[in-house]
Design an enzyme around this catalytic site. Structure first.
Site, PDB file in Angstrom:
ATOM      1  N   TYR A   1       0.825  -1.380   0.074  1.00 14.57           N
ATOM      2  CA  TYR A   1      -0.097   0.027  -0.012  1.00 14.57           C
ATOM      3  C   TYR A   1       0.850   1.085  -0.037  1.00 14.57           C
ATOM      4  O   TYR A   1       1.655   1.191   0.854  1.00 14.57           O
ATOM      5  CB  TYR A   1      -0.953   0.057   1.299  1.00 14.57           C
ATOM      6  CG  TYR A   1      -2.319   0.528   0.933  1.00 14.57           C
ATOM      7  CD1 TYR A   1      -3.338  -0.031   0.731  1.00 14.57           C
ATOM      8  CD2 TYR A   1      -2.210   2.125   0.892  1.00 14.57           C
ATOM      9  CE1 TYR A   1      -4.662   0.413   0.437  1.00 14.57           C
ATOM     10  CE2 TYR A   1      -3.564   2.676   0.607  1.00 14.57           C
ATOM     11  CZ  TYR A   1      -4.589   1.736   0.476  1.00 14.57           C
ATOM     12  OH  TYR A   1      -5.860   2.433   0.100  1.00 14.57           O
TER      13      TYR A   1
ATOM     14  N   CYS B   1     -14.382  -0.360   7.307  1.00 11.39           N
ATOM     15  CA  CYS B   1     -14.940  -1.627   6.624  1.00 11.39           C
ATOM     16  C   CYS B   1     -13.899  -2.868   6.627  1.00 11.39           C
ATOM     17  O   CYS B   1     -13.787  -3.550   6.922  1.00 11.39           O
ATOM     18  CB  CYS B   1     -15.897  -1.454   5.780  1.00 11.39           C
ATOM     19  SG  CYS B   1     -15.519  -0.938   4.260  1.00 11.39           S
ATOM     20  N   SER B   2     -12.890  -2.355   5.528  1.00 12.64           N
ATOM     21  CA  SER B   2     -11.983  -3.162   5.064  1.00 12.64           C
ATOM     22  C   SER B   2     -10.764  -3.414   6.129  1.00 12.64           C
ATOM     23  O   SER B   2      -9.979  -4.228   6.237  1.00 12.64           O
ATOM     24  CB  SER B   2     -11.431  -2.647   3.692  1.00 12.64           C
ATOM     25  OG  SER B   2     -10.859  -1.558   3.553  1.00 12.64           O
TER      26      SER B   2
ATOM     27  N   ASP C   1      -7.738  -2.752   1.120  1.00 14.21           N
ATOM     28  CA  ASP C   1      -9.138  -2.700   0.650  1.00 14.21           C
ATOM     29  C   ASP C   1     -10.049  -3.598   0.246  1.00 14.21           C
ATOM     30  O   ASP C   1      -9.776  -4.723  -0.123  1.00 14.21           O
ATOM     31  CB  ASP C   1      -8.811  -1.609  -0.797  1.00 14.21           C
ATOM     32  CG  ASP C   1      -8.184  -0.335  -0.056  1.00 14.21           C
ATOM     33  OD1 ASP C   1      -8.167  -0.064   0.957  1.00 14.21           O
ATOM     34  OD2 ASP C   1      -7.517   0.451  -1.214  1.00 14.21           O
ATOM     35  N   ALA C   2     -11.681  -3.109   0.248  1.00 15.48           N
ATOM     36  CA  ALA C   2     -12.438  -4.153  -0.014  1.00 15.48           C
ATOM     37  C   ALA C   2     -12.549  -4.585  -1.463  1.00 15.48           C
ATOM     38  O   ALA C   2     -12.718  -6.027  -1.709  1.00 15.48           O
ATOM     39  CB  ALA C   2     -13.892  -3.326   0.231  1.00 15.48           C
TER      40      ALA C   2
ATOM     41  N   HIS D   1     -17.889  -1.677  -0.084  1.00 10.17           N
ATOM     42  CA  HIS D   1     -17.916  -2.219   1.529  1.00 10.17           C
ATOM     43  C   HIS D   1     -17.821  -3.643   1.460  1.00 10.17           C
ATOM     44  O   HIS D   1     -18.312  -4.302   0.526  1.00 10.17           O
ATOM     45  CB  HIS D   1     -19.538  -1.695   2.020  1.00 10.17           C
ATOM     46  CG  HIS D   1     -19.707  -1.682   3.221  1.00 10.17           C
ATOM     47  ND1 HIS D   1     -18.903  -1.058   4.170  1.00 10.17           N
ATOM     48  CD2 HIS D   1     -20.592  -2.706   4.207  1.00 10.17           C
ATOM     49  CE1 HIS D   1     -19.318  -1.321   5.486  1.00 10.17           C
ATOM     50  NE2 HIS D   1     -20.405  -2.108   5.331  1.00 10.17           N
TER      51      HIS D   1
ATOM     52  N   HIS E   1     -19.882  -5.334  11.028  1.00  5.42           N
ATOM     53  CA  HIS E   1     -18.917  -4.443  10.075  1.00  5.42           C
ATOM     54  C   HIS E   1     -18.964  -3.018  10.689  1.00  5.42           C
ATOM     55  O   HIS E   1     -19.513  -2.564  11.479  1.00  5.42           O
ATOM     56  CB  HIS E   1     -19.764  -4.492   8.722  1.00  5.42           C
ATOM     57  CG  HIS E   1     -21.108  -3.871   8.798  1.00  5.42           C
ATOM     58  ND1 HIS E   1     -21.343  -2.747   7.785  1.00  5.42           N
ATOM     59  CD2 HIS E   1     -22.160  -4.024   9.580  1.00  5.42           C
ATOM     60  CE1 HIS E   1     -22.791  -2.438   8.042  1.00  5.42           C
ATOM     61  NE2 HIS E   1     -23.344  -3.052   9.195  1.00  5.42           N
TER      62      HIS E   1
END
Length: 288
Positions: free
Chosen positions: A89, A199-200, A217-218, A250, A261
């Protein structure tokens, strides 16, 4: 490029050195106070993080430094796989947050409680408060404590009760149990720590504790994990959501109640039934 390691408990990764606002000073200080920073922000201020923050690094997490300017380092985080860069990342962090990699050691352990005190000696003074999902290499064990390698050639001690061996086998129940530690935690865009999760970030950090290499990431999580039919999803699997014709935005853990979540800015981490709006955008499921 050179190898380095995060030497502060939590370092927030930014889109550029110019991204932080005045209110973000606690997060960018040489000794950041991410807990105070998170507490200081209301919903509107948190919404302002969109386009500014990307993710977070935890103590002793390795990074590759690509360049440096004006007290900032351009990095990639190899422990956080991303389609943005094959090395990890990408983003920017204050250079003061980085130090030398810990000395080599074996048997990695992860903090599996919301936070834990890193001690100078067993029952000794606290050196730092470390977040859930911090992974460290262990050196020795003594009287209910584990000595771990820390950046810049140091070491410290953590109570065994706060640790889990990364190589220990895990099951779906473990994913849900760890995620439920943060019920009620306020959503934080880019959050991967005990003071805020997106969320992720929830999926990624829980996976890290359990020794699962999960993208950050999602949409990358959906691409990397084994997709399964929606009607075969069971607790501990993942649900993914997207608007028509748009990328996945999401993700959450499938649970007996519906879904565990981190919902969105202004809301708190929850475990409950899927709303009609969520069901309308449910597009995929995956299994670790």
């Amino acid at each position: 490029m050179k190898l380095a390691a995060t030497k502060v408990p939590v370092s927030t990764v930014w889109t550029s050195p110019d991204a932080p606002r005045d209110i973000d000073a606690p997060a960018t200080a040489a000794q950041p106070d991410v807990a105070a920073w998170a507490k200081s922000m209301d919903t509107e201020t948190r919404l302002g993080l969109h386009g500014r923050t990307l993710t977070q690094l935890l103590f002793a997490e390795p990074v590759l430094v690509r360049s440096e300017r004006d007290g900032w380092s351009e990095i990639v985080a190899p422990w956080q796989p991303s389609s943005q860069d094959e090395l990890g990342y990408p983003g920017w962090v204050p250079s003061s947050h980085l130090g030398e990699l810990p000395e080599s050691a074996t048997d990695p352990v992860a903090i599996d409680v919301p936070s834990a005190s890193l001690l100078a000696e067993p029952d000794g003074p606290e050196m730092a408060e470390l977040s859930f999902a911090t992974v460290l290499a262990s050196i020795e064990h003594a009287d209910g404590y584990t000595r771990v390698a820390t950046p810049d050639g140091g070491s410290g001690w953590l109570a065994d009760a706060a640790l889990r061996a990364v190589v220990e086998p895990s099951a779906a129940d473990d994913r849900l149990r760890l995620g439920e530690l943060f019920l009620g935690l306020e959503y934080l865009w880019g959050g991967t720590c005990a003071y805020g999760l997106d969320c992720s970030g929830l999926i990624h950090t829980v996976g890290r504790v359990l020794g699962l290499r999960t993208p950050r990431d999602a949409h990358d999580q959906a691409a990397a994990l084994a997709n399964i039919p929606l009607d075969e999803a069971r607790p501990g699997d993942l649900y993914f959501f997207a608007q028509d014709g748009k990328p996945i935005h999401h993700v959450g853990f499938v649970s007996a109640e519906g879904m565990l979540h981190a919902s969105e800015t202004g809301k708190r981490l929850e475990n409950g039934p899927l709303t009609d709006e969520r069901r309308a955008t449910l597009v995929a499921a995956a299994r670790f």
